[in-house]
Enzyme design. Structure first.
Site, mmCIF file in Angstrom:
data_model
loop_
_atom_site.group_PDB
_atom_site.id
_atom_site.type_symbol
_atom_site.label_atom_id
_atom_site.label_comp_id
_atom_site.label_asym_id
_atom_site.label_seq_id
_atom_site.Cartn_x
_atom_site.Cartn_y
_atom_site.Cartn_z
ATOM 1 N N LEU A 109 86.108 21.167 37.305
ATOM 2 C CA LEU A 109 86.387 21.796 38.601
ATOM 3 C C LEU A 109 85.107 21.864 39.425
ATOM 4 O O LEU A 109 84.271 22.740 39.218
ATOM 5 C CB LEU A 109 86.961 23.201 38.349
ATOM 6 C CG LEU A 109 87.910 23.777 39.396
ATOM 7 C CD1 LEU A 109 87.189 24.276 40.619
ATOM 8 C CD2 LEU A 109 89.005 22.771 39.822
ATOM 9 N N ASP A 110 84.979 20.899 40.331
ATOM 10 C CA ASP A 110 83.786 20.847 41.182
ATOM 11 C C ASP A 110 84.029 21.646 42.461
ATOM 12 O O ASP A 110 85.121 21.588 43.033
ATOM 13 C CB ASP A 110 83.495 19.379 41.546
ATOM 14 C CG ASP A 110 82.391 19.262 42.568
ATOM 15 O OD1 ASP A 110 81.260 19.699 42.262
ATOM 16 O OD2 ASP A 110 82.644 18.775 43.690
ATOM 17 N N ASP B 263 83.124 17.136 34.990
ATOM 18 C CA ASP B 263 83.081 18.440 35.667
ATOM 19 C C ASP B 263 84.541 18.717 36.026
ATOM 20 O O ASP B 263 85.071 18.173 37.005
ATOM 21 C CB ASP B 263 82.223 18.343 36.934
ATOM 22 C CG ASP B 263 82.149 19.691 37.658
ATOM 23 O OD1 ASP B 263 82.833 20.635 37.224
ATOM 24 O OD2 ASP B 263 81.416 19.778 38.660
ATOM 25 N N ASP C 83 88.273 27.339 36.683
ATOM 26 C CA ASP C 83 87.375 26.484 35.879
ATOM 27 C C ASP C 83 87.955 26.313 34.480
ATOM 28 O O ASP C 83 87.974 25.218 33.919
ATOM 29 C CB ASP C 83 85.987 27.144 35.724
ATOM 30 C CG ASP C 83 85.151 27.061 36.997
ATOM 31 O OD1 ASP C 83 85.232 26.042 37.695
ATOM 32 O OD2 ASP C 83 84.410 28.025 37.280
ATOM 33 N N GLU D 127 81.142 20.440 31.837
ATOM 34 C CA GLU D 127 80.287 21.462 32.452
ATOM 35 C C GLU D 127 80.571 22.831 31.847
ATOM 36 O O GLU D 127 79.722 23.709 31.815
ATOM 37 C CB GLU D 127 80.528 21.518 33.965
ATOM 38 C CG GLU D 127 79.552 22.469 34.630
ATOM 39 C CD GLU D 127 79.839 22.767 36.085
ATOM 40 O OE1 GLU D 127 80.946 22.470 36.557
ATOM 41 O OE2 GLU D 127 78.950 23.313 36.736
ATOM 42 N N GLU D 128 81.785 23.020 31.388
ATOM 43 C CA GLU D 128 82.203 24.340 30.921
ATOM 44 C C GLU D 128 81.843 24.649 29.470
ATOM 45 O O GLU D 128 82.101 25.746 28.998
ATOM 46 C CB GLU D 128 83.715 24.515 31.129
ATOM 47 C CG GLU D 128 84.169 24.349 32.560
ATOM 48 C CD GLU D 128 83.400 25.255 33.544
ATOM 49 O OE1 GLU D 128 82.997 26.367 33.160
ATOM 50 O OE2 GLU D 128 83.180 24.817 34.691
ATOM 51 N N GLU E 144 78.033 14.702 37.564
ATOM 52 C CA GLU E 144 78.086 14.781 39.030
ATOM 53 C C GLU E 144 77.323 13.574 39.625
ATOM 54 O O GLU E 144 77.930 12.658 40.170
ATOM 55 C CB GLU E 144 77.508 16.113 39.526
ATOM 56 C CG GLU E 144 78.405 17.293 39.158
ATOM 57 C CD GLU E 144 77.919 18.636 39.682
ATOM 58 O OE1 GLU E 144 78.716 19.365 40.281
ATOM 59 O OE2 GLU E 144 76.732 18.975 39.473
ATOM 60 N N ASP F 252 76.182 29.410 36.208
ATOM 61 C CA ASP F 252 77.176 29.623 37.271
ATOM 62 C C ASP F 252 78.309 30.486 36.719
ATOM 63 O O ASP F 252 78.779 30.267 35.594
ATOM 64 C CB ASP F 252 77.805 28.290 37.734
ATOM 65 C CG ASP F 252 76.786 27.347 38.341
ATOM 66 O OD1 ASP F 252 75.745 27.831 38.813
ATOM 67 O OD2 ASP F 252 77.036 26.123 38.329
HETATM 68 O O1 F6P Z 1 77.624 21.549 41.688
HETATM 69 C C1 F6P Z 1 78.416 22.296 42.352
HETATM 70 C C2 F6P Z 1 78.454 22.232 43.861
HETATM 71 O O2 F6P Z 1 79.474 23.120 44.225
HETATM 72 C C3 F6P Z 1 78.688 20.862 44.489
HETATM 73 O O3 F6P Z 1 80.023 20.480 44.471
HETATM 74 C C4 F6P Z 1 78.160 21.062 45.890
HETATM 75 O O4 F6P Z 1 77.713 19.867 46.489
HETATM 76 C C5 F6P Z 1 77.043 22.044 45.703
HETATM 77 O O5 F6P Z 1 77.230 22.665 44.432
HETATM 78 C C6 F6P Z 1 77.018 23.107 46.770
HETATM 79 O O6 F6P Z 1 75.822 23.747 46.735
HETATM 80 P P1 F6P Z 1 75.422 24.972 47.687
HETATM 81 O O7 F6P Z 1 75.959 26.180 47.002
HETATM 82 O O8 F6P Z 1 73.958 24.947 47.773
HETATM 83 O O9 F6P Z 1 76.079 24.747 49.021
#
Ligand code: F6P
Length: 341
Positions: free
Chosen positions: A110-111, A108, A67, A89-90, A272, A61
């Site tokens: 920054l989710d 994580d 982040d 995660e980083e 996560e 990513d």
């Molecule tokens: O893991 C990162 C994340 O951004 C989650 O927070 C989220 O549920 C998912 O990925 C979103 O995925 P997509 O890009 O398929 O919508």
């Protein structure tokens, strides 16, 4: 303890050596989250917080400015908080922050990165495990049932902490004027029976049959086998979609799918799926990979992924039956006419 009690006050009641160690971690992260929340709220005059740094995290990513800010804040807050092994995660490999630390933290910082520059909800998710030798990685290869605490912060209209130290789930909101988190809900329970699902529906053609069957039946509404008209919501960050379900009930799915790299879904197990599953079970809900409880999975790699089906216990069980039915149908011999025997 009364509603409105400060996080520090509530955590004073944490019991046992491990409970107290986890409480220290939560307090340290609350400090980092308050600072991060202030950074997020600032006008982006010096450039967008979602700007790519040009680097990528271990999962490929794109890394964004925020982040890295979040990683720095969380890591430095945890430096003096009795944390041994640390996995983010980083960063590619787990490290040891304090060799004398008794707990391990997976985080994580920054989710929901894609929500950064659209003023959408983003968060920080964390899991606290007992530290186990002999190296920085070993502590993370315990099943999610070993977690001493787990939680997430949400940076939205309010900054919220949803946390559990293994005795139910409490919710706190940051009071900016006082600079502290105050408890707004104690013993949160995920309601059952809510006809609402959250899934990235654009992946419909990539899903496995069981998931497609389940969602297609939701789409059939009151005339379908669920007998209800369903609503769909997808905020695109696990913290936002998860929190809605903790409040209102329903089901969240990020299943495995046929895309390259999505054989185990998108979400990372240790920082996560596993902490969210811990919270879900503590709130009377459930979380599986479709078939088995997330908390029973023993990780073998720090950044491994897991499919996640999480929410009201009745719905998660229903999805499990869809997986089982597909397996059973496959196992049944098919007659010459093509009809199932
Ligand atoms: O893991 C990162 C994340 O951004 C989650 O927070 C989220 O549920 C998912 O990925 C979103 O995925 P997509 O890009 O398929 O919508």
């Amino acid at each position: 303890m009364r509603q409105g009690a400060s996080l520090a006050r509530v955590l004073e009641a944490a019991e046992g050596v491990q409970g107290r160690a986890a409480a220290r971690v939560v307090l340290a992260l609350a400090q980092a989250a308050a600072e991060l929340s202030a950074v997020i709220a600032r006008p982006s005059i010096e450039g967008r917080l979602g700007a790519a740094t040009g680097a990528a995290n271990v999962d490929g990513d794109a890394q964004r400015k925020l982040d890295l800010i979040a990683e720095d804040l969380c890591r430095s807050a945890l430096q003096g908080a009795g944390v041994g092994p640390y996995l983010s995660e980083e960063t590619e490999a787990p490290t040891v922050l304090d060799p004398a630390g008794t707990v391990a933290v997976a985080i994580d910082p920054l989710d929901g990165s894609s929500n950064i520059d659209v003023n959408g909800v983003i968060g920080t998710i964390f899991s606290v495990l007992p530290a186990r030798g002999p190296d920085a990685a070993t502590s993370f290869f315990q099943s999610g049932r070993a977690q001493i605490a787990a939680g997430f912060f949400m940076y939205g209209p309010q900054t919220t902490l949803v946390v559990s130290l293994g005795q139910g789930v409490d919710v706190f909101t940051l009071d900016r004027s006082a600079g502290e988190f105050l408890r707004v809900e104690q013993g949160m329970r995920i309601p059952q029976g809510t006809p609402e699902y959250a899934i990235n529906a654009s992946n419909h053609r990539h899903w496995r049959e069981a998931v497609r069957n389940y969602i297609d039946d939701c789409l059939r509404g009151a005339d379908g086998p669920h007998g209800k008209t369903y609503n769909m919501r997808w905020a695109g960050s696990l913290v936002a979609d998860g929190y809605r379900i903790f409040n209102r009930g329903g089901i969240f799915l990020y299943p495995a799918d046929g895309r390259k790299g999505y054989e185990q879904g998108r979400l990372r197990l240790l920082y996560e799926a596993s902490p969210i599953a811990f919270l879900a079970e503590q709130a009377g809900g459930a979380a599986t990979d479709g078939e088995r409880p997330i908390l029973d999975i023993v990780p073998h790699r720090p950044h491994e992924r897991a499919p996640l089906v999480m929410g009201s216990a009745d719905k998660v069980e229903r999805v499990r039956r869809y997986y089982q039915d597909v397996e059973l149908t496959r196992a049944e011999p098919v007659g010459l006419s093509g009809a199932r025997a």
